[in-house]
Write an enzyme that holds these catalytic residues in place. Structure first.
Site, PDB file in Angstrom:
ATOM      1  CB  ALA A  17      -0.956  -0.015   1.203  1.00  0.00           C
ATOM      2  CB  CYS A  51      -7.723  -4.896   5.624  1.00  0.00           C
ATOM      3  SG  CYS A  51      -6.515  -3.632   6.070  1.00  0.00           S
ATOM      4  CB  VAL A  88      15.966  -4.100   0.173  1.00  0.00           C
ATOM      5  CG1 VAL A  88      17.077  -3.176   0.684  1.00  0.00           C
ATOM      6  CG2 VAL A  88      15.489  -3.635  -1.201  1.00  0.00           C
ATOM      7  CG  ASN A 317      -3.771   2.898   0.370  1.00  0.00           C
ATOM      8  OD1 ASN A 317      -3.343   2.733  -0.760  1.00  0.00           O
ATOM      9  ND2 ASN A 317      -4.225   1.890   1.101  1.00  0.00           N
ATOM     10  CD1 TRP A 446     -33.474  13.153  20.975  1.00  0.00           C
ATOM     11  CD2 TRP A 446     -31.382  13.976  20.923  1.00  0.00           C
ATOM     12  NE1 TRP A 446     -33.544  14.478  21.317  1.00  0.00           N
ATOM     13  CE2 TRP A 446     -32.270  15.015  21.303  1.00  0.00           C
ATOM     14  CE3 TRP A 446     -30.019  14.265  20.821  1.00  0.00           C
ATOM     15  CZ2 TRP A 446     -31.855  16.299  21.585  1.00  0.00           C
ATOM     16  CZ3 TRP A 446     -29.604  15.543  21.105  1.00  0.00           C
ATOM     17  CH2 TRP A 446     -30.503  16.560  21.481  1.00  0.00           C
ATOM     18  NE  ARG A 454     -30.098  15.246  25.309  1.00  0.00           N
ATOM     19  CZ  ARG A 454     -31.395  14.953  25.354  1.00  0.00           C
ATOM     20  NH1 ARG A 454     -31.951  14.244  24.390  1.00  0.00           N
ATOM     21  NH2 ARG A 454     -32.141  15.364  26.350  1.00  0.00           N
TER      22      ARG A 454
END
Length: 465
Positions: A17, A51, A88, A317, A446, A454
């Site tokens: 990625a 993932c 590497v 990414n 709500w 709240r």
């Protein structure tokens, strides 16, 4: 720059990625006549979704190829010299070059660079236990790992799986094995699964996993992996100090560490978690022409102000985009994270962002905490599902510090509301006025996150000053 080359060379270590996002973005900004790009990947696959591996293993994703965003051939068609099965083995910072070894032939060669991107990812934690290398014991970090696990499942008729660890990977692999019809035992060192949640929220996950028929063994340390006496000495059980759990396959889901041995050997700066340290442009600290991103770096936690290691494809990414923009002559920064993550086990959704209680204490913050029960839709609407929301707010200021959500359909992505509020440094009082979307099929009048806000605002108002 070498006298033999008339254009710059970018070398990228790691073909997933962060590395290939960086290479692709740099290529968008600079053509092959301006910038040569050489990338090294030690595995068989490039630009894939790690993932997605649990969902491929579990059968939700029907083929490995669906997890591959861009093949090596597609990268090469864009003038990126991607060398697969090439590892590497050394970074020579003083001379601006890397040594790479062909995994199959063993041949080694040096490649010089003007600009370097280190995107070596993370490695699964593999405990030093007797039998941990036995056939039938698997990690699931790469597509190669996922393929090896599927091959292993096909090779044994047994249907008993033991998952070691109950973090994201452990929980997702437990679901994958349940979906495949296995008898699943999860052995977990913590008191509850999902240590990224507070224990009271982890208990909800534990209860749901047991309801799915998963045997949860918490507060248990694996001490050995037992093997059979046959020719292959395949795994047969997982042992703790207290018991043995029969296993035809063992999946390690203990977590990951930054893969930074190469960087450390080259003298590059590492943080407390073992990840590379960078500036906001993702440039390795103290090195003008070296960048790093993905699972091998540490990032700034915007809520606590501390450095963290978080291995997620979303960050990787974004890091790659930032690096590629800067390498290509543009300007971009990665300011940090608030620690948002979601997961699921079968139909149970799990989400968190910001700080847990112990994170807040460690950061020296005083806080109020509230827990509310609500539903994903208006209570009278069909299929309204229960949801538990926990919220932390800073004492006196009321600043939102963290949110955890456990529930059924529609629960997890609600955490994004809190992620935006955290990034904006909103107070819980300010959150109560947020103009969120409402209709009975989507939410109670709500929203559960606002109900928690709240209640948290009330707790802050009542708290001693």
């Amino acid at each position: 720059m070498s006298m033999s080359r008339t254009k710059e060379r970018l070398v990228v270590i790691g073909g997933d990625a962060a590395g290939m996002s960086a290479a692709s973005q740099a290529r968008r900004l600079k053509g092959p006549d301006q910038l040569e790009i050489v990338a090294f990947e030690r595995g068989h696959f490039s630009s894939y979704s790690a993932c997605g591996i649990p969902y491929w293993v579990g059968g939700d994703v029907d083929s490995r190829d669906r997890l591959i965003a861009r093949t090596p051939e597609e990268h090469r068609a864009r003038a990126i010299d991607l060398r697969m099965r090439t590892e590497v083995t050394e970074i020579d910072v003083a001379r601006g070059r890397v040594r790479a070894r062909d995994v199959d032939s063993g041949a080694e060669s040096w490649t010089s660079y003007d600009k370097l991107v280190i995107a070596t990812g993370a490695r699964p934690i593999r405990p030093d236990l007797p039998g941990v290398d036995a056939p039938g014991v698997h990690g699931v970090q790469t597509l190669d790992d996922g393929q090896a696990l599927l091959d292993s499942l096909a090779a044994t008729p047994g249907r008993r799986a033991v998952v070691v660890g109950a973090g994201y990977i452990g929980v997702e692999m437990a679901e994958a094995m349940i979906n495949r019809g296995y008898e699943v035992t999860v052995v977990n060192r913590g008191s509850q699964p999902m240590a990224t949640l507070d224990p009271d929220m982890g208990r909800l996950v534990n209860r749901a996993m047991e309801g799915l028929g998963i045997t949860m063994v918490n507060d248990a340390e694996v001490t050995k992996i037992l093997t059979g006496d046959g020719a292959g000495r395949r795994v047969r059980a997982v042992g703790t100090d207290a018991a043995e759990y029969p296993a035809d396959v063992v999946i390690l889901g203990i977590g990951v560490r930054p893969e930074t041995a190469l960087a450390q050997a080259a003298g590059l700066p590492l943080g407390a978690h073992g990840g590379l340290l960078t500036d906001l442009a993702m440039r390795v600290r103290g090195h003008e022409n070296i960048w790093s991103g993905g699972d091998c770096v540490e990032v700034l936690d915007l809520v606590s102000g501390r450095m963290r290691h978080i291995a997620l494809g979303t960050h990787a990414n974004k890091h790659g985009q930032v690096i590629g923009t800067n390498v290509g002559g543009g300007y971009a920064t990665f300011p940090g994270v608030v620690g948002t993550a979601v997961s699921k086990v079968c139909d149970l959704e799990i989400a968190r962002t910001g700080l847990r209680e112990k994170d807040a204490r460690r950061a020296g913050l005083q806080y109020e905490t509230v827990v509310i029960e609500s539903t994903s839709r208006a209570g009278y609407y069909p299929d309204a599902a229960p949801m538990t929301v926990k919220m932390l707010a800073e004492r006196r200021t009321g600043r939102l510090l963290g949110v955890q959500i456990v529930g059924r359909e529609g629960a997890a992505k609600r955490v994004d509301i809190a992620a935006v509020a955290l990034t904006a440094q909103m107070t819980v009082e300010e959150m109560t006025a947020l103009d969120l979307g409402y209709a009975p099929p989507f939410s109670p009048v709500w929203d559960p996150v606002l109900v928690a806000a709240r209640k948290a605002a009330a707790a802050v108002a009542k708290a001693p000053r």
